[in-house]
Design a protein around this motif. Sequence first.
Motif, PDB file in Angstrom:
ATOM      1  N   PHE A 192      -4.778   5.294   3.023  1.00 57.36           N
ATOM      2  CA  PHE A 192      -6.184   5.688   2.910  1.00 57.36           C
ATOM      3  C   PHE A 192      -6.348   6.894   1.993  1.00 57.36           C
ATOM      4  CE2 PHE A 192      -9.694   8.377   4.413  1.00 57.36           C
ATOM      5  CZ  PHE A 192     -10.762   7.514   4.237  1.00 57.36           C
ATOM      6  N   LEU A 193      -5.484   7.890   2.149  1.00 61.61           N
ATOM      7  CA  LEU A 193      -5.561   9.090   1.310  1.00 61.61           C
ATOM      8  C   LEU A 193      -5.281   8.778  -0.157  1.00 61.61           C
ATOM      9  CD1 LEU A 193      -3.779  11.824   3.481  1.00 61.61           C
ATOM     10  CD2 LEU A 193      -6.224  11.418   3.214  1.00 61.61           C
ATOM     11  N   ARG A 194      -4.341   7.876  -0.418  1.00 65.59           N
ATOM     12  CA  ARG A 194      -3.989   7.522  -1.792  1.00 65.59           C
ATOM     13  C   ARG A 194      -5.097   6.710  -2.471  1.00 65.59           C
ATOM     14  NH1 ARG A 194      -0.598  10.905  -4.207  1.00 65.59           N
ATOM     15  NH2 ARG A 194       1.542  10.783  -3.474  1.00 65.59           N
ATOM     16  N   VAL A 224       1.605   1.543  -3.453  1.00 59.30           N
ATOM     17  CA  VAL A 224       0.533   0.576  -3.189  1.00 59.30           C
ATOM     18  C   VAL A 224      -0.845   1.232  -3.335  1.00 59.30           C
ATOM     19  CG1 VAL A 224      -0.457  -0.991  -1.474  1.00 59.30           C
ATOM     20  CG2 VAL A 224       2.026  -0.769  -1.680  1.00 59.30           C
ATOM     21  N   GLY A 225      -0.954   2.450  -2.821  1.00 56.73           N
ATOM     22  CA  GLY A 225      -2.261   3.103  -2.772  1.00 56.73           C
ATOM     23  C   GLY A 225      -2.825   3.509  -4.117  1.00 56.73           C
ATOM     24  N   LEU A 226      -1.965   3.706  -5.117  1.00 58.07           N
ATOM     25  CA  LEU A 226      -2.456   4.109  -6.441  1.00 58.07           C
ATOM     26  C   LEU A 226      -2.934   2.931  -7.288  1.00 58.07           C
ATOM     27  CD1 LEU A 226       0.121   6.838  -7.550  1.00 58.07           C
ATOM     28  CD2 LEU A 226      -2.184   7.168  -6.670  1.00 58.07           C
ATOM     29  N   GLY A 262     -10.073   1.601   0.926  1.00 65.56           N
ATOM     30  CA  GLY A 262      -9.313   2.519   1.773  1.00 65.56           C
ATOM     31  C   GLY A 262      -9.585   2.319   3.249  1.00 65.56           C
ATOM     32  N   SER A 263     -10.822   1.943   3.583  1.00 63.57           N
ATOM     33  CA  SER A 263     -11.169   1.722   4.991  1.00 63.57           C
ATOM     34  C   SER A 263     -10.409   0.550   5.580  1.00 63.57           C
ATOM     35  CB  SER A 263     -12.684   1.476   5.117  1.00 63.57           C
ATOM     36  OG  SER A 263     -13.401   2.601   4.647  1.00 63.57           O
TER      37      SER A 263
END
Length: 278
Positions: A192-194, A224-226, A262-263
């Motif tokens: 979520f933060l990324r 994954v997050g970026l 992100g949610s």
Amino acid sequence: MAAPRNLIVSEIGKQKDEEDPIQQDSPSPSMGKKSLGFKSSRRWELGAAVGIILFFSIGLFCVYSTMPAAEFGRIRLPRSISDLRILKDHLTTYAEEHQAQFILGYCSAYIFMQTFMIPGTIFMSLLAGALFGVIRGLVLVVCNATTGASSCYFLSKLIGRPIVNWLWPEKLKYFQAEIAKRNDKLLNYMLFLRITPTLPNTFINLASAIVDVPFHIFFLATLVGLIPASYITVRAGLALGDLKSVKDLYDFKTLVVLFLIGSVSILPTILKKKRIYE
């Protein structure tokens, strides 16, 4: 009679201490194992950080030593969209004719900037889209950003605590408390933060090592997050002529989309909490 008796007992105690000083001062076996484990982990972290720094340093040296003087003089770190357009025009031919050398130099420069928190990686992401297209540009950006963030993580383990305490003392306390609360679903929270711009990536890279986020969770969440934000940036690089400033990349609609994505990553945590309360 009590005083002489106490005196005799204290004298016997002194003699015992003098006869067996090693037993008194020697550390326990468990303490020795902990200190050895601490030393080995510090060596591993230092070795990983030095290895990554050597990699991109050698890469930069190899590329710049073989680059023609005319091309070398034109290369400058872009600080605006107009600077990026000029750099892209200068590098297009060189990137096509010396693709392997250019990619090596690009990767080394990107990792260097990410490791030492040098501003400008967003321009490097735009440049990747302009020169390599969406797919290859996205792979380059995500891999370089993840490697640079990992290098920054290891460096922060060694020297980062005083820097973060000085720059973001309150933010660090908040982050540490949130990590402690979400220990069972830490990967979801880090994703979520990324994905969302809730906390700056520079802060996450530095603070994660300090608050003891495990490296495998940090690495996977970063990799994954970026992807969503990098895709937006790389795709925008295809139309540099239409882009006026970096602020145009992340308008209100884009931010809403990122928060929605992100949610999804923290949805399992929210559902689990509801089941517990029910």
